[in-house]
Design a protein around this motif. Structure first.
Motif, PDB file in Angstrom:
ATOM      1  N   MET A  92       0.820  -1.219   0.000  1.00 26.99           N
ATOM      2  CA  MET A  92       0.000   0.000   0.000  1.00 26.99           C
ATOM      3  C   MET A  92       0.850   1.264   0.000  1.00 26.99           C
ATOM      4  SD  MET A  92      -3.369  -0.808   2.243  1.00 26.99           S
ATOM      5  CE  MET A  92      -4.059   0.718   1.609  1.00 26.99           C
ATOM      6  N   VAL A  95       2.398   1.740  -3.533  1.00 32.09           N
ATOM      7  CA  VAL A  95       1.397   2.165  -4.517  1.00 32.09           C
ATOM      8  C   VAL A  95       1.007   3.633  -4.304  1.00 32.09           C
ATOM      9  CG1 VAL A  95      -0.990   1.830  -5.249  1.00 32.09           C
ATOM     10  CG2 VAL A  95       0.509  -0.145  -4.952  1.00 32.09           C
ATOM     11  N   SER A  96       0.758   4.024  -3.063  1.00 30.97           N
ATOM     12  CA  SER A  96       0.377   5.412  -2.783  1.00 30.97           C
ATOM     13  C   SER A  96       1.488   6.383  -3.192  1.00 30.97           C
ATOM     14  CB  SER A  96       0.054   5.582  -1.290  1.00 30.97           C
ATOM     15  OG  SER A  96      -1.078   4.823  -0.937  1.00 30.97           O
ATOM     16  N   ILE A  99       1.544   6.775  -7.026  1.00 30.19           N
ATOM     17  CA  ILE A  99       0.446   7.601  -7.532  1.00 30.19           C
ATOM     18  C   ILE A  99       0.756   9.083  -7.355  1.00 30.19           C
ATOM     19  CG2 ILE A  99      -1.959   8.262  -7.120  1.00 30.19           C
ATOM     20  CD1 ILE A  99      -2.526   5.328  -6.483  1.00 30.19           C
ATOM     21  N   ARG A 108      -4.579  13.769 -10.034  1.00 31.99           N
ATOM     22  CA  ARG A 108      -4.242  12.976  -8.851  1.00 31.99           C
ATOM     23  C   ARG A 108      -5.507  12.558  -8.116  1.00 31.99           C
ATOM     24  NH1 ARG A 108      -0.220  15.746  -4.807  1.00 31.99           N
ATOM     25  NH2 ARG A 108       1.335  15.000  -6.298  1.00 31.99           N
ATOM     26  N   PHE A 111      -7.310   9.826 -10.051  1.00 35.68           N
ATOM     27  CA  PHE A 111      -6.687   8.504  -9.966  1.00 35.68           C
ATOM     28  C   PHE A 111      -6.844   7.896  -8.580  1.00 35.68           C
ATOM     29  CE2 PHE A 111      -3.595   5.160 -10.076  1.00 35.68           C
ATOM     30  CZ  PHE A 111      -3.628   4.723 -11.390  1.00 35.68           C
ATOM     31  N   LEU A 112      -6.811   8.721  -7.535  1.00 33.03           N
ATOM     32  CA  LEU A 112      -7.040   8.211  -6.187  1.00 33.03           C
ATOM     33  C   LEU A 112      -8.448   7.647  -6.059  1.00 33.03           C
ATOM     34  CD1 LEU A 112      -5.240  10.926  -4.038  1.00 33.03           C
ATOM     35  CD2 LEU A 112      -4.589   8.518  -4.258  1.00 33.03           C
ATOM     36  N   GLN A 115      -8.309   4.327  -7.668  1.00 30.22           N
ATOM     37  CA  GLN A 115      -7.612   3.369  -6.805  1.00 30.22           C
ATOM     38  C   GLN A 115      -8.572   2.790  -5.756  1.00 30.22           C
ATOM     39  OE1 GLN A 115      -5.046   4.990  -3.858  1.00 30.22           O
ATOM     40  NE2 GLN A 115      -3.764   3.163  -3.702  1.00 30.22           N
ATOM     41  N   GLN A 116      -9.322   3.661  -5.095  1.00 30.56           N
ATOM     42  CA  GLN A 116     -10.265   3.184  -4.085  1.00 30.56           C
ATOM     43  C   GLN A 116     -11.382   2.362  -4.716  1.00 30.56           C
ATOM     44  OE1 GLN A 116     -10.077   3.114  -0.939  1.00 30.56           O
ATOM     45  NE2 GLN A 116     -12.132   2.361  -0.483  1.00 30.56           N
ATOM     46  N   ALA A 119      -9.982  -1.033  -5.399  1.00 30.30           N
ATOM     47  CA  ALA A 119      -9.798  -1.733  -4.125  1.00 30.30           C
ATOM     48  C   ALA A 119     -11.132  -2.284  -3.629  1.00 30.30           C
ATOM     49  CB  ALA A 119      -9.194  -0.790  -3.089  1.00 30.30           C
ATOM     50  N   PRO A 279     -10.193   8.072  -0.406  1.00 28.29           N
ATOM     51  CA  PRO A 279      -9.469   8.900  -1.379  1.00 28.29           C
ATOM     52  C   PRO A 279      -9.405  10.365  -0.984  1.00 28.29           C
ATOM     53  CG  PRO A 279     -11.606   8.262  -2.258  1.00 28.29           C
ATOM     54  CD  PRO A 279     -11.397   7.463  -1.007  1.00 28.29           C
ATOM     55  N   ASN A 282      -6.575  10.650   1.482  1.00 31.27           N
ATOM     56  CA  ASN A 282      -5.341  10.409   0.742  1.00 31.27           C
ATOM     57  C   ASN A 282      -4.935  11.631  -0.063  1.00 31.27           C
ATOM     58  OD1 ASN A 282      -3.211   8.763  -0.141  1.00 31.27           O
ATOM     59  ND2 ASN A 282      -4.562   7.037  -0.509  1.00 31.27           N
TER      60      ASN A 282
END
Length: 352
Positions: A92, A95-96, A99, A108, A111-112, A115-116, A119, A279, A282
């Motif tokens: 994790m 990957v974070s 990104i 950004r 894309f976050l 990503q969520q 997941a 996200p 993040n």
């Protein structure tokens, strides 16, 4: 899918090992290991590189995850689950960091959100499958962890470079607002993780079998996909308070539910909230973190999320023993919606 994949197996594990806190820890001790290892993984990501950390962690994930199929004692199982957590912390964090290296600004955030969404989509796919497998033999879901070996190979072949090399810069100090973000992530995850740790037993008492449990728990991840995909399109001003409020409302519905259908409805609402909150936090951290500290700053969010997962059964256990599982959902729903109101009030105060 790291920890929750064995949620449908918990009742059967409870019959074998006893329905105490230790059986629930088989699910959440992974989260403690992630929380402990994530800060170290952040240092490795910043100093050694993202790709070496990612590949090594994925290989460890595959080996330690599938090991659960072969062990025959609860202490050994807890050991393999701990090693799995160390691997997830590395995955994790790497990957974070990648990104935030690759994307800026609105891209950004977009894309976050993706990503969520993916997941959560993993939960939609793997949790029902785990439920079906657990109905055959409670050990079979552990084989699902072998998927990480394929992803490790894909990372070796496909991740040919790290587009931005993190340069050494002067120490700028740790961003203090990040602490509040970590704490909020911890609380939100502690509440949400009642789904895989407490709901299997509540649903069993309602007459649901392992397959139904897997599908119902996966429902929250399905709506998390929707929330995460909506995230880039929503105004960011009050999204933190709104996401936490949705989680609280969903848990209130679960607490008052008198059947599987209403429990599922509450989970769907709470899932949207989680799909938004992760996200969002993040992105806030990514905006705070200077390039040379991205691995370390973002690893704190990973630690907060998974520490919340680990603490969930421990914190909730006294409430469950005193008032029952349904009442535990009700009370946590009340507390969570109250926190959402406080976040909204503080945000409005800061603007004024």
């Amino acid at each position: 899918m790291a920890a929750a994949i064995i949620a449908p197996s918990l009742p059967a594990m409870g019959e074998l090992y006893g329905e105490g806190v230790l059986v629930r820890l088989a699910l959440t001790i992974t989260s403690l290991a992630i929380a402990v290892s994530a800060p170290l993984a952040g240092l490795v990501a910043d100093r050694v590189g993202r790709k070496p950390l990612l590949v090594a962690s994925l290989a460890t994930y595959a080996v330690s995850g599938t090991a659960g199929f072969f062990v025959t004692s609860l202490p050994v199982l807890l050991g393999t689950r701990t090693l799995l957590g160390l691997a997830v912390g590395g995955v994790m964090t790497a990957v974070s960091a990648l990104i935030t290296d690759w994307f800026d600004g609105q891209e950004r955030g977009r894309f976050l959100g993706f990503q969520q969404a993916f997941a959560s989509l993993g939960g939609v796919v793997f949790l029902p499958l785990a439920g079906v497998l657990a109905g055959i033999d409670w050990r079979l879901p552990f084989w699902l962890y072998s998927a990480a070996a394929v992803i490790a190979l894909a990372s070796v072949i496909g991740l040919t470079n790290e587009p931005r090399t993190v340069q050494k810069t002067a120490h700028t100090g740790f961003p203090k607002p990040a602490i509040w973000i970590y704490l909020l992530a911890l609380v939100a995850t502690l509440v949400f993780y009642m789904a895989p740790t407490q709901l299997p037993f509540l649903l069993r008492d309602m007459g649901a079998g392992p397959a139904v449990i897997g599908f119902v728990v996966a429902g929250s991840t399905l709506t998390s996909v929707a929330g995460a995909l909506l995230f880039p399109k929503l105004p960011k001003g009050r999204i933190t308070a709104a996401s936490i409020a949705l989680l609280g409302i969903g848990w209130l519905v679960v607490g008052y539910a008198n059947g599987v259908a209403l429990v599922t409805a509450g989970l769907l609402v709470g899932g949207v909230g989680v799909g938004l909150v992760v996200p969002n936090l993040n992105l806030r951290l990514a905006d705070l973190a200077p390039p040379a500290q991205r691995g370390r700053v973002l690893s704190g969010l990973v630690a907060g999320i998974f520490l919340g997962q680990f603490l969930s059964p421990l914190v909730i256990a006294p409430l469950v023993e005193t008032a029952g599982i349904a009442a535990a959902f009700t009370w946590t729903g009340v507390v969570t919606t109250t926190i959402a109101g406080a976040v909204l009030a503080l945000g409005h105060k800061e603007k004024n």
